[in-house]
Write an enzyme that holds these catalytic residues in place. Structure first.
Site, PDB file in Angstrom:
ATOM      1  N   GLN A  54       0.824  -1.216   0.000  1.00  0.00           N
ATOM      2  CA  GLN A  54       0.000   0.000   0.000  1.00  0.00           C
ATOM      3  C   GLN A  54       0.860   1.269   0.000  1.00  0.00           C
ATOM      4  O   GLN A  54       0.463   2.301   0.544  1.00  0.00           O
ATOM      5  CB  GLN A  54      -0.962  -0.013   1.195  1.00  0.00           C
ATOM      6  N   SER A  55       2.024   1.206  -0.623  1.00  0.00           N
ATOM      7  CA  SER A  55       2.927   2.355  -0.635  1.00  0.00           C
ATOM      8  C   SER A  55       2.339   3.548  -1.392  1.00  0.00           C
ATOM      9  O   SER A  55       1.989   3.436  -2.577  1.00  0.00           O
ATOM     10  CB  SER A  55       4.248   1.929  -1.285  1.00  0.00           C
TER      11      SER A  55
END
Ligand SMILES: *Cc1c(COP(=O)(O)O)cnc(C)c1O
Length: 332
Positions: A75-76
């Site tokens: 989920q960067s």
């Protein structure tokens, strides 16, 4: 300012707005809280990585690179903004993401795919350990890859946040704003935001306290995060030939809000996200700004600041990850 000999490209919409959080300030009954909206940088749902990428990708173009590689968590936010920036520049984007491919791509990962990024799953290697192998493969194919470091944090990426401090300084000349904020509070994780604000403050001869809320690692000692920050500040000052004697003990980093670790939402984050949403109509994110705002709220409750202070919360973005945290954030 960062000298114009250090090249940058335009990726975002600046200056980002600053406004007061009147209802949250009244609810807490302490100092006045303002917010700097780097969630509105305009690139692919916004975030602090836009400022770093303006310098990093200018460097990549200067090196005639034809593809970009970077790394992050599934989920960067950094990877999502990098993928979008590459799309605008016509550069191929390779993302090295920790963990395994989920059945359904959600949040930032879905957006990475929409921007056409090539995704390499790296299992337990969560911080870009696999990048050298991918670089080698691309070189064998005759490509000229450019590695953007984890979180976009090196002496080039940090330049974007030096300019961010100048941007803030200019905004404070508006008579509707406090002439200076006593404290600037934000999420600190790979370091370029923190480093840029520390050096920008120094270059502007400002006196705000720069207070990072540590998000994911609290190891002490020479390999700990604070020591990495110290090195990054030295490297960035060197890049600018700035004589800035950094003292590691002057770096303000709050280690007490890490809770159950990186990306694990607890009561601290849940309350901060709910308060900002319900009192201000502002979305924080589950990993960074929820934790940083939770830390600020806790410090206000513990009377860490005097009641007359004007505090700036620097919103660094991240809301696209909310959707992948539906199970822990939904009301029951
Ligand atoms: C990356 C990130 C941060 C941390 O910034 P660093 O410069 O890596 O310390 C904070 N908030 C959000 C939303 C981020 O994506």
């Amino acid at each position: 300012m960062v000298p114009s000999t250090l090249k940058k490209i335009h990726l975002g919409v600046f200056p980002t707005p600053i406004h007061k959080l009147s209802r949250l300030s009244a609810y807490l009954g302490g100092p006045q809280i303002y917010i700097k909206r780097d969630d509105l940088t305009g690139l692919a749902l916004g975030g602090n990585k836009t400022r770093k990428l303006e310098y990093l990708l200018a460097d990549a173009l200067g090196n005639d690179s034809d593809c970009i590689i970077t790394a992050g968590a599934a989920q960067s936010n950094h990877c999502r903004q990098t993928a979008a920036a590459c799309a605008t520049l016509g550069l191929e984007c390779h993302l090295v993401l920790g963990g395994q491919a989920p059945n359904v791509a959600n949040g930032n990962l879905l957006l990475d795919q929409l921007f056409g990024a090539h995704i390499h799953w790296s299992g337990e290697n969560r911080k870009g350990e696999d990048i050298p192998n991918i670089v080698a493969t691309l070189r064998e194919q005759g490509r000229n890859p450019y590695v953007v470091p984890y979180g976009g944090s090196n002496a080039i990426g940090a330049l974007g946040f030096i300019n961010a401090f100048y941007e803030l300084n200019t905004q404070c000349k508006d008579t509707a704003m406090p002439s200076e904020f006593s404290d600037i509070v934000f999420a600190s994780s790979s370091g370029a935001t923190h480093c840029g604000l520390v050096l920008g403050k120094e270059m502007c001869s400002a006196s705000s306290r720069i207070i990072g809320i540590n998000i994911d690692k609290n190891e002490q000692g020479k390999d700990g995060y604070k020591s990495q920050l110290h090195t990054l500040i030295k490297d960035t000052a060197d890049t600018l030939s700035l004589d800035y004697p950094t003292d590691i003990d002057e770096i303000q980093l709050k280690d007490e809000y890490i809770g159950a670790g990186y990306g694990v939402v607890g009561e601290l984050e849940r309350e901060a996200i709910a308060l900002c949403a319900q009192l201000e109509g502002i979305l924080l994110d589950p990993v960074y700004t929820g934790r940083a705002m939770g830390g600020l709220i806790d410090m206000i409750r513990k009377e860490h600041f005097c009641a007359e202070s004007n505090i700036l919360f620097w919103h660094t973005g991240g809301a696209p990850a909310l959707f992948s945290y539906a199970e822990v954030l939904q009301s029951r």
